[in-house]
Design a protein around this motif. Structure first.
Motif, PDB file in Angstrom:
ATOM      1  N   SER A   2       0.830  -1.202   0.000  1.00  0.00           N
ATOM      2  CA  SER A   2       0.000   0.000   0.000  1.00  0.00           C
ATOM      3  C   SER A   2       0.868   1.258   0.000  1.00  0.00           C
ATOM      4  CB  SER A   2      -0.923   0.006   1.217  1.00  0.00           C
ATOM      5  OG  SER A   2      -0.176   0.210   2.394  1.00  0.00           O
ATOM      6  N   LYS A   3       0.278   2.336  -0.463  1.00  0.00           N
ATOM      7  CA  LYS A   3       1.010   3.599  -0.552  1.00  0.00           C
ATOM      8  C   LYS A   3       1.411   4.095   0.836  1.00  0.00           C
ATOM      9  CE  LYS A   3       2.553   7.165  -2.764  1.00  0.00           C
ATOM     10  NZ  LYS A   3       3.788   7.092  -3.493  1.00  0.00           N
ATOM     11  N   LYS A   4       0.537   3.912   1.828  1.00  0.00           N
ATOM     12  CA  LYS A   4       0.834   4.374   3.183  1.00  0.00           C
ATOM     13  C   LYS A   4       2.018   3.597   3.775  1.00  0.00           C
ATOM     14  CE  LYS A   4      -1.250   5.170   7.663  1.00  0.00           C
ATOM     15  NZ  LYS A   4      -2.445   5.071   8.498  1.00  0.00           N
ATOM     16  N   LYS A   5       2.030   2.282   3.588  1.00  0.00           N
ATOM     17  CA  LYS A   5       3.126   1.460   4.099  1.00  0.00           C
ATOM     18  C   LYS A   5       4.431   1.818   3.396  1.00  0.00           C
ATOM     19  CE  LYS A   5       4.435  -3.325   4.907  1.00  0.00           C
ATOM     20  NZ  LYS A   5       4.040  -4.729   4.757  1.00  0.00           N
ATOM     21  N   PHE A   6       4.366   2.030   2.074  1.00  0.00           N
ATOM     22  CA  PHE A   6       5.552   2.412   1.317  1.00  0.00           C
ATOM     23  C   PHE A   6       6.105   3.746   1.813  1.00  0.00           C
ATOM     24  CE2 PHE A   6       7.516   4.773  -2.134  1.00  0.00           C
ATOM     25  CZ  PHE A   6       8.536   3.906  -2.475  1.00  0.00           C
ATOM     26  N   THR A   7       5.228   4.715   2.044  1.00  0.00           N
ATOM     27  CA  THR A   7       5.659   6.029   2.520  1.00  0.00           C
ATOM     28  C   THR A   7       6.319   5.919   3.892  1.00  0.00           C
ATOM     29  OG1 THR A   7       3.850   7.043   1.292  1.00  0.00           O
ATOM     30  CG2 THR A   7       4.902   8.388   2.987  1.00  0.00           C
ATOM     31  N   TYR A  10       9.758   4.444   3.430  1.00  0.00           N
ATOM     32  CA  TYR A  10      10.648   5.430   2.804  1.00  0.00           C
ATOM     33  C   TYR A  10      11.121   6.463   3.821  1.00  0.00           C
ATOM     34  CZ  TYR A  10      12.388   9.029  -0.302  1.00  0.00           C
ATOM     35  OH  TYR A  10      13.177   9.946  -0.911  1.00  0.00           O
ATOM     36  N   ASP A  64       8.238   0.874  -5.547  1.00  0.00           N
ATOM     37  CA  ASP A  64       7.259   1.962  -5.475  1.00  0.00           C
ATOM     38  C   ASP A  64       5.975   1.584  -6.214  1.00  0.00           C
ATOM     39  OD1 ASP A  64       5.908   4.336  -5.268  1.00  0.00           O
ATOM     40  OD2 ASP A  64       7.351   5.506  -6.437  1.00  0.00           O
ATOM     41  N   PRO A  65       4.828   1.611  -5.522  1.00  0.00           N
ATOM     42  CA  PRO A  65       3.568   1.253  -6.193  1.00  0.00           C
ATOM     43  C   PRO A  65       3.208   2.228  -7.319  1.00  0.00           C
ATOM     44  CG  PRO A  65       3.201   1.732  -3.848  1.00  0.00           C
ATOM     45  CD  PRO A  65       4.650   1.875  -4.118  1.00  0.00           C
ATOM     46  N   ASP A  66       3.518   3.501  -7.181  1.00  0.00           N
ATOM     47  CA  ASP A  66       3.222   4.465  -8.244  1.00  0.00           C
ATOM     48  C   ASP A  66       4.101   4.219  -9.465  1.00  0.00           C
ATOM     49  OD1 ASP A  66       1.287   5.668  -6.731  1.00  0.00           O
ATOM     50  OD2 ASP A  66       2.593   7.295  -6.036  1.00  0.00           O
ATOM     51  N   ASN A  67       5.345   3.836  -9.255  1.00  0.00           N
ATOM     52  CA  ASN A  67       6.251   3.533 -10.352  1.00  0.00           C
ATOM     53  C   ASN A  67       5.777   2.303 -11.118  1.00  0.00           C
ATOM     54  OD1 ASN A  67       8.492   3.737 -12.008  1.00  0.00           O
ATOM     55  ND2 ASN A  67       9.794   2.584 -10.625  1.00  0.00           N
TER      56      ASN A  67
END
Length: 74
Positions: A2-7, A10, A64-67
């Protein structure tokens, strides 16, 4: 991932080496006596954490999920 976990991962990846390179945590490695690859330990400590942070950010770039979404689009 998930984006939150990735952030969160990071932010930790960037913050932990930063904290290790500033006072007072830098005092752990602020010694000149052990020479590693021709460098005093304090210089080696700084270069090591810069390289480790760079490698971690490269790995996070690949995860990165967005990448991944941008690469899958045509």
């Amino acid at each position: 991932m998930s984006k939150k976990k990735f952030t969160t991962i990071y932010i930790l990846t960037v913050t932990i080496p930063f904290l290790l390179l500033i006072f007072p945590l830098y005092e752990i490695a602020n010694r000149a006596t052990p020479i590693i690859m021709g460098l005093p330990f304090s210089f080696f400590f700084i270069i090591l954490f810069i390289l480790l942070t760079f490698a971690a950010i490269l790995i996070l770039y690949k995860l990165d999920p967005d990448n991944a979404l941008e690469e899958g689009e045509d």
